[in-house]
Enzyme design. Structure first.
Site, PDB file in Angstrom:
ATOM      1  N   GLY A 234      31.332  31.742  45.390  1.00  0.00           N
ATOM      2  CA  GLY A 234      32.455  31.197  44.632  1.00  0.00           C
ATOM      3  C   GLY A 234      33.450  30.628  45.626  1.00  0.00           C
ATOM      4  O   GLY A 234      33.167  30.590  46.828  1.00  0.00           O
TER       5      GLY A 234
ATOM      6  N   ASP B 269      37.331  37.050  30.777  1.00  0.00           N
ATOM      7  CA  ASP B 269      36.272  36.148  31.246  1.00  0.00           C
ATOM      8  C   ASP B 269      34.899  36.703  30.865  1.00  0.00           C
ATOM      9  O   ASP B 269      33.951  36.612  31.645  1.00  0.00           O
ATOM     10  CB  ASP B 269      36.388  35.950  32.768  1.00  0.00           C
ATOM     11  CG  ASP B 269      35.695  34.686  33.246  1.00  0.00           C
ATOM     12  OD1 ASP B 269      35.207  33.911  32.396  1.00  0.00           O
ATOM     13  OD2 ASP B 269      35.624  34.478  34.478  1.00  0.00           O
TER      14      ASP B 269
ATOM     15  N   GLY C 192      34.427  32.963  48.611  1.00  0.00           N
ATOM     16  CA  GLY C 192      33.453  33.273  49.663  1.00  0.00           C
ATOM     17  C   GLY C 192      32.094  33.507  49.029  1.00  0.00           C
ATOM     18  O   GLY C 192      31.708  32.787  48.123  1.00  0.00           O
TER      19      GLY C 192
END
Ligand code: AMP
Length: 324
Positions: free
Chosen positions: A55, A169, A58
């Site tokens: 992502g 999410d 990292g």
């Protein structure tokens, strides 16, 4: 595991006890034994060859955590060393949220390691994200497997609801699998702990949001609650029963909003049982006041899951009893 010693109250007498009836259900190892906030660099072996994901923060690497009680496979979120302070703070916030959670259906954080980079050490869910797993294994994953996995996700979300956390999410990409039978909710990067007297979180500004997973009140008023997580659970169910399909096909965010506001909802995926589609549609109740909570959703998932596993058992027994 002795499921009979820790039975939940509501197991009907006329059926066999399933592992999930137990309050201590956890077929995976018990990472509580190794739960530490600060992990020493010398305890960690990082496999630089295997990257599990990445992502803008990292990447996530495979590794081993060495403790007095043994060695454990772990997933390590490694912050890029050149990342700004803001991303570092985001990772610390995610770690703080995860540290407060302990449930078999939520990825456990084992600790943080501050060394050459900041590293978030988590238990490993090696079969990866639910959407990818389902689209890669269409031939071997049954509808009953999906019911089982989504029942588990509903139990993890019920736990979050009870603890007054909002995930913000929830999506099939953020449900990770230990194996075909065992799911865990992950990615607490957007999650919030609500105050004791609050039942929603109000975002000051709209960010890079997963609009297709968001309830109308999130988009219209920036209000996030366990009820808006319920809407996302419905979308996640749709993704699962369409074996990793993309919700709302090629529609763009604003088009989806108009579609929902006009009273439309996605259709039942071909493989999806009617009762599961009924749950999805309940999750997509426009007004959050009228939408079920996770307590109710997980009860519906449990009752359907147990009814089909019971039916399979009875059919098996009937077939075995038939004269050849
Ligand atoms: P995230 O930024 O948390 O969404 O992680 C990015 C990717 O890394 C996920 O989509 C997974 O493929 C992988 N990943 C993250 N956490 C784990 C874990 N605990 N076990 C296995 N893979 C993981």
């Amino acid at each position: 595991m002795d499921t009979h010693r820790h039975l939940e109250k509501d197991v009907p007498k006329n059926r066999e006890v399933l592992p999930m009836d137990s309050s201590v259900f956890n077929p995976y190892h018990n990472p509580n034994e190794v739960r530490k906030f600060n992990i020493q660099r010398s305890q960690l072996l990082i496999d630089d060859e295997v990257e599990l994901g990445s992502g803008n923060f990292g990447c996530v690497k495979k590794g081993t955590l060495k403790t007095d009680s043994g060695q454990y496979d772990v997933a390590i979120k490694v912050l890029k060393s050149d990342n700004e302070k803001l991303v570092q703070e985001e990772m610390m916030r995610e770690a703080e949220i995860m540290h407060q959670l302990s449930n078999p259906f939520i990825v456990r954080m084992l600790g943080l390691c501050k060394a050459e980079s900041l590293m978030l050490v988590m238990e490993m869910a090696s079969a990866g994200p639910l959407n990818k797993f389902l689209s890669n294994n269409k031939d071997t994953v049954t509808v009953e497997d999906i019911v089982n996995l989504m029942h588990q996700v509903s139990m993890g979300m019920k736990y979050l609801e009870e603890k007054n956390f909002v995930h913000r999410d929830l999506a099939a990409r953020n449900v990770l699998l230990v194996d075909q039978q065992y799911a865990k909710i992950s990615d607490f990067g957007l999650s919030k702990a609500l105050g004791a007297d609050d039942n929603y979180y109000k975002a000051r500004t709209a960010g890079k949001w997963p609009l297709k997973w968001y309830a109308p009140e999130c988009i219209n008023f920036h209000k996030f609650s366990s009820k808006s997580d319920v809407w996302s659970f419905g979308i996640t169910m749709w993704e699962a029963f369409s074996y990793g399909g993309k919700p709302y096909k090629k529609m763009k965010g604003p088009e989806v909003i108009r579609f929902i506001d006009s009273g439309n909802r996605m259709e039942c995926p071909p493989a999806c049982p009617e009762r599961m589609y009924a749950v999805m549609k309940e999750c997509w109740t426009y007004k959050h006041e009228d939408r079920p909570d996770f307590k109710k959703v997980s009860e519906s998932m449990q009752s359907y899951h147990y009814s089909i596993s019971n039916k399979a058992k009875l059919e098996g027994a009937a077939a075995a009893a038939e004269p050849i």
